[in-house]
Motif scaffolding. Structure first.
Motif, PDB file in Angstrom:
ATOM      1  N   GLN A 196      -2.339  64.254   4.982  1.00  0.00           N
ATOM      2  CA  GLN A 196      -3.300  64.822   4.042  1.00  0.00           C
ATOM      3  C   GLN A 196      -2.889  66.235   3.624  1.00  0.00           C
ATOM      4  OE1 GLN A 196      -7.347  64.589   5.387  1.00  0.00           O
ATOM      5  NE2 GLN A 196      -8.177  65.455   3.509  1.00  0.00           N
ATOM      6  N   TYR A 197      -2.443  67.031   4.571  1.00  0.00           N
ATOM      7  CA  TYR A 197      -1.978  68.395   4.307  1.00  0.00           C
ATOM      8  C   TYR A 197      -0.865  68.398   3.265  1.00  0.00           C
ATOM      9  CZ  TYR A 197       0.580  72.771   5.298  1.00  0.00           C
ATOM     10  OH  TYR A 197       1.251  73.969   5.200  1.00  0.00           O
ATOM     11  N   ILE A 198       0.110  67.512   3.445  1.00  0.00           N
ATOM     12  CA  ILE A 198       1.244  67.436   2.527  1.00  0.00           C
ATOM     13  C   ILE A 198       0.809  66.885   1.168  1.00  0.00           C
ATOM     14  CG2 ILE A 198       3.489  66.321   2.116  1.00  0.00           C
ATOM     15  CD1 ILE A 198       3.890  66.505   5.225  1.00  0.00           C
ATOM     16  N   SER A 199      -0.058  65.863   1.167  1.00  0.00           N
ATOM     17  CA  SER A 199      -0.448  65.248  -0.102  1.00  0.00           C
ATOM     18  C   SER A 199      -1.350  66.156  -0.935  1.00  0.00           C
ATOM     19  CB  SER A 199      -1.129  63.893   0.133  1.00  0.00           C
ATOM     20  OG  SER A 199      -2.366  64.074   0.783  1.00  0.00           O
ATOM     21  N   GLU A 200      -1.978  67.148  -0.311  1.00  0.00           N
ATOM     22  CA  GLU A 200      -2.762  68.116  -1.077  1.00  0.00           C
ATOM     23  C   GLU A 200      -1.865  69.064  -1.873  1.00  0.00           C
ATOM     24  OE1 GLU A 200      -5.409  69.982   1.718  1.00  0.00           O
ATOM     25  OE2 GLU A 200      -6.693  68.213   1.828  1.00  0.00           O
ATOM     26  N   MET A 201      -0.628  69.247  -1.423  1.00  0.00           N
ATOM     27  CA  MET A 201       0.296  70.153  -2.101  1.00  0.00           C
ATOM     28  C   MET A 201       1.263  69.442  -3.027  1.00  0.00           C
ATOM     29  SD  MET A 201       1.214  72.892   0.868  1.00  0.00           S
ATOM     30  CE  MET A 201       1.776  71.671   2.046  1.00  0.00           C
ATOM     31  N   TYR A 202       1.625  68.201  -2.710  1.00  0.00           N
ATOM     32  CA  TYR A 202       2.649  67.471  -3.461  1.00  0.00           C
ATOM     33  C   TYR A 202       2.152  66.082  -3.832  1.00  0.00           C
ATOM     34  CZ  TYR A 202       5.556  71.184  -1.563  1.00  0.00           C
ATOM     35  OH  TYR A 202       6.066  72.402  -1.217  1.00  0.00           O
ATOM     36  N   ASP A 203       2.432  65.684  -5.066  1.00  0.00           N
ATOM     37  CA  ASP A 203       2.056  64.347  -5.524  1.00  0.00           C
ATOM     38  C   ASP A 203       3.175  63.336  -5.338  1.00  0.00           C
ATOM     39  OD1 ASP A 203      -0.481  65.153  -6.408  1.00  0.00           O
ATOM     40  OD2 ASP A 203       0.342  65.824  -8.315  1.00  0.00           O
ATOM     41  N   GLY A 204       4.413  63.812  -5.538  1.00  0.00           N
ATOM     42  CA  GLY A 204       5.543  62.897  -5.534  1.00  0.00           C
ATOM     43  C   GLY A 204       6.179  62.740  -4.172  1.00  0.00           C
ATOM     44  N   CYS A 205       7.355  62.146  -4.175  1.00  0.00           N
ATOM     45  CA  CYS A 205       8.098  61.923  -2.940  1.00  0.00           C
ATOM     46  C   CYS A 205       8.794  63.197  -2.488  1.00  0.00           C
ATOM     47  CB  CYS A 205       9.149  60.834  -3.143  1.00  0.00           C
ATOM     48  SG  CYS A 205       8.454  59.200  -3.313  1.00  0.00           S
ATOM     49  N   LEU A 206       8.911  63.329  -1.192  1.00  0.00           N
ATOM     50  CA  LEU A 206       9.642  64.446  -0.603  1.00  0.00           C
ATOM     51  C   LEU A 206      10.746  63.875   0.271  1.00  0.00           C
ATOM     52  CD1 LEU A 206       6.654  66.687   0.552  1.00  0.00           C
ATOM     53  CD2 LEU A 206       7.933  66.869  -1.567  1.00  0.00           C
ATOM     54  N   CYS A 207      11.855  64.604   0.381  1.00  0.00           N
ATOM     55  CA  CYS A 207      12.940  64.149   1.254  1.00  0.00           C
ATOM     56  C   CYS A 207      12.513  64.320   2.714  1.00  0.00           C
ATOM     57  CB  CYS A 207      14.221  64.912   0.957  1.00  0.00           C
ATOM     58  SG  CYS A 207      14.194  66.647   1.419  1.00  0.00           S
ATOM     59  N   ALA A 208      13.202  63.647   3.599  1.00  0.00           N
ATOM     60  CA  ALA A 208      12.837  63.663   5.014  1.00  0.00           C
ATOM     61  C   ALA A 208      12.879  65.065   5.609  1.00  0.00           C
ATOM     62  CB  ALA A 208      13.749  62.716   5.802  1.00  0.00           C
ATOM     63  N   SER A 209      13.849  65.881   5.170  1.00  0.00           N
ATOM     64  CA  SER A 209      13.933  67.230   5.742  1.00  0.00           C
ATOM     65  C   SER A 209      12.732  68.078   5.332  1.00  0.00           C
ATOM     66  CB  SER A 209      15.257  67.906   5.385  1.00  0.00           C
ATOM     67  OG  SER A 209      15.434  67.974   4.007  1.00  0.00           O
ATOM     68  N   CYS A 210      12.277  67.931   4.076  1.00  0.00           N
ATOM     69  CA  CYS A 210      11.083  68.664   3.646  1.00  0.00           C
ATOM     70  C   CYS A 210       9.838  68.167   4.370  1.00  0.00           C
ATOM     71  CB  CYS A 210      10.892  68.554   2.137  1.00  0.00           C
ATOM     72  SG  CYS A 210      11.984  69.658   1.203  1.00  0.00           S
ATOM     73  N   LEU A 211       9.734  66.861   4.566  1.00  0.00           N
ATOM     74  CA  LEU A 211       8.598  66.322   5.314  1.00  0.00           C
ATOM     75  C   LEU A 211       8.556  66.902   6.727  1.00  0.00           C
ATOM     76  CD1 LEU A 211       8.651  62.549   4.282  1.00  0.00           C
ATOM     77  CD2 LEU A 211       6.937  64.264   3.629  1.00  0.00           C
ATOM     78  N   THR A 212       9.722  67.011   7.344  1.00  0.00           N
ATOM     79  CA  THR A 212       9.807  67.566   8.691  1.00  0.00           C
ATOM     80  C   THR A 212       9.386  69.033   8.705  1.00  0.00           C
ATOM     81  OG1 THR A 212      11.602  66.032   9.194  1.00  0.00           O
ATOM     82  CG2 THR A 212      11.322  67.894  10.684  1.00  0.00           C
ATOM     83  N   ILE A 213       9.873  69.803   7.729  1.00  0.00           N
ATOM     84  CA  ILE A 213       9.531  71.223   7.625  1.00  0.00           C
ATOM     85  C   ILE A 213       8.024  71.401   7.443  1.00  0.00           C
ATOM     86  CG2 ILE A 213       9.748  73.281   6.148  1.00  0.00           C
ATOM     87  CD1 ILE A 213      12.692  72.252   5.600  1.00  0.00           C
ATOM     88  N   LEU A 214       7.434  70.624   6.539  1.00  0.00           N
ATOM     89  CA  LEU A 214       6.005  70.740   6.270  1.00  0.00           C
ATOM     90  C   LEU A 214       5.161  70.292   7.464  1.00  0.00           C
ATOM     91  CD1 LEU A 214       6.063  69.516   2.578  1.00  0.00           C
ATOM     92  CD2 LEU A 214       5.440  71.808   3.353  1.00  0.00           C
ATOM     93  N   ARG A 215       5.624  69.260   8.156  1.00  0.00           N
ATOM     94  CA  ARG A 215       4.922  68.805   9.355  1.00  0.00           C
ATOM     95  C   ARG A 215       4.910  69.908  10.415  1.00  0.00           C
ATOM     96  NH1 ARG A 215       7.975  64.551  12.757  1.00  0.00           N
ATOM     97  NH2 ARG A 215       9.072  66.475  13.248  1.00  0.00           N
ATOM     98  N   ASP A 216       6.075  70.529  10.624  1.00  0.00           N
ATOM     99  CA  ASP A 216       6.169  71.599  11.621  1.00  0.00           C
ATOM    100  C   ASP A 216       5.319  72.805  11.212  1.00  0.00           C
ATOM    101  OD1 ASP A 216       7.867  69.907  12.965  1.00  0.00           O
ATOM    102  OD2 ASP A 216       9.699  70.971  12.371  1.00  0.00           O
ATOM    103  N   GLU A 217       5.303  73.081   9.900  1.00  0.00           N
ATOM    104  CA  GLU A 217       4.480  74.158   9.351  1.00  0.00           C
ATOM    105  C   GLU A 217       3.001  73.907   9.668  1.00  0.00           C
ATOM    106  OE1 GLU A 217       3.824  74.791   4.833  1.00  0.00           O
ATOM    107  OE2 GLU A 217       5.834  75.587   5.238  1.00  0.00           O
ATOM    108  N   TYR A 218       2.571  72.682   9.436  1.00  0.00           N
ATOM    109  CA  TYR A 218       1.186  72.303   9.714  1.00  0.00           C
ATOM    110  C   TYR A 218       0.859  72.465  11.211  1.00  0.00           C
ATOM    111  CZ  TYR A 218      -3.067  69.560  10.204  1.00  0.00           C
ATOM    112  OH  TYR A 218      -4.337  69.153  10.508  1.00  0.00           O
ATOM    113  N   ARG A 219       1.771  72.029  12.044  1.00  0.00           N
ATOM    114  CA  ARG A 219       1.546  72.079  13.500  1.00  0.00           C
ATOM    115  C   ARG A 219       1.501  73.511  14.039  1.00  0.00           C
ATOM    116  NH1 ARG A 219       5.181  66.897  15.601  1.00  0.00           N
ATOM    117  NH2 ARG A 219       3.861  65.328  14.595  1.00  0.00           N
ATOM    118  N   GLN A 220       2.112  74.440  13.307  1.00  0.00           N
ATOM    119  CA  GLN A 220       2.107  75.834  13.750  1.00  0.00           C
ATOM    120  C   GLN A 220       0.879  76.602  13.262  1.00  0.00           C
ATOM    121  OE1 GLN A 220       5.923  77.275  12.386  1.00  0.00           O
ATOM    122  NE2 GLN A 220       7.037  76.069  13.921  1.00  0.00           N
ATOM    123  N   MET A 221       0.098  75.980  12.394  1.00  0.00           N
ATOM    124  CA  MET A 221      -1.077  76.659  11.857  1.00  0.00           C
ATOM    125  C   MET A 221      -2.182  76.772  12.897  1.00  0.00           C
ATOM    126  SD  MET A 221      -1.403  75.518   7.871  1.00  0.00           S
ATOM    127  CE  MET A 221      -2.463  74.182   8.217  1.00  0.00           C
TER     128      MET A 221
END
Length: 67
Positions: free
Chosen positions: A42-67
């Motif tokens: 949900q966090y990622i889909s609020e910022m991006y509509d389209g597809c993201l590469c796996a490395s960006c998904l990983t970065i955003l996931r880690d970003e979310y977990r550090q919040m």
């Protein structure tokens, strides 16, 4: 005449790198290698509509977990 459906080459919405989208066989798609829970998705889909590469998904996931 129906052409054989090839996987689409798309650009990552976040970093712009090109990758192969395999939405029609998503078990083989690179985005399935990044495990996201419902909150991370949900966090990622609020910022991006389209597809993201796996490395960006990983970065955003880690970003979310550090919040």
């Amino acid at each position: 005449m129906h052409a054989h459906t090839k996987h689409e080459i798309i650009s990552c919405e976040r970093c712009g790198s090109a990758f192969e989208c395999k939405a029609n066989s998503y078990t083989k798609c690179q985005c399935t290698t990044v495990q996201l829970n419902i909150n991370e998705t949900q966090y990622i889909s609020e910022m991006y509509d389209g597809c993201l590469c796996a490395s960006c998904l990983t970065i955003l996931r880690d970003e979310y977990r550090q919040m």
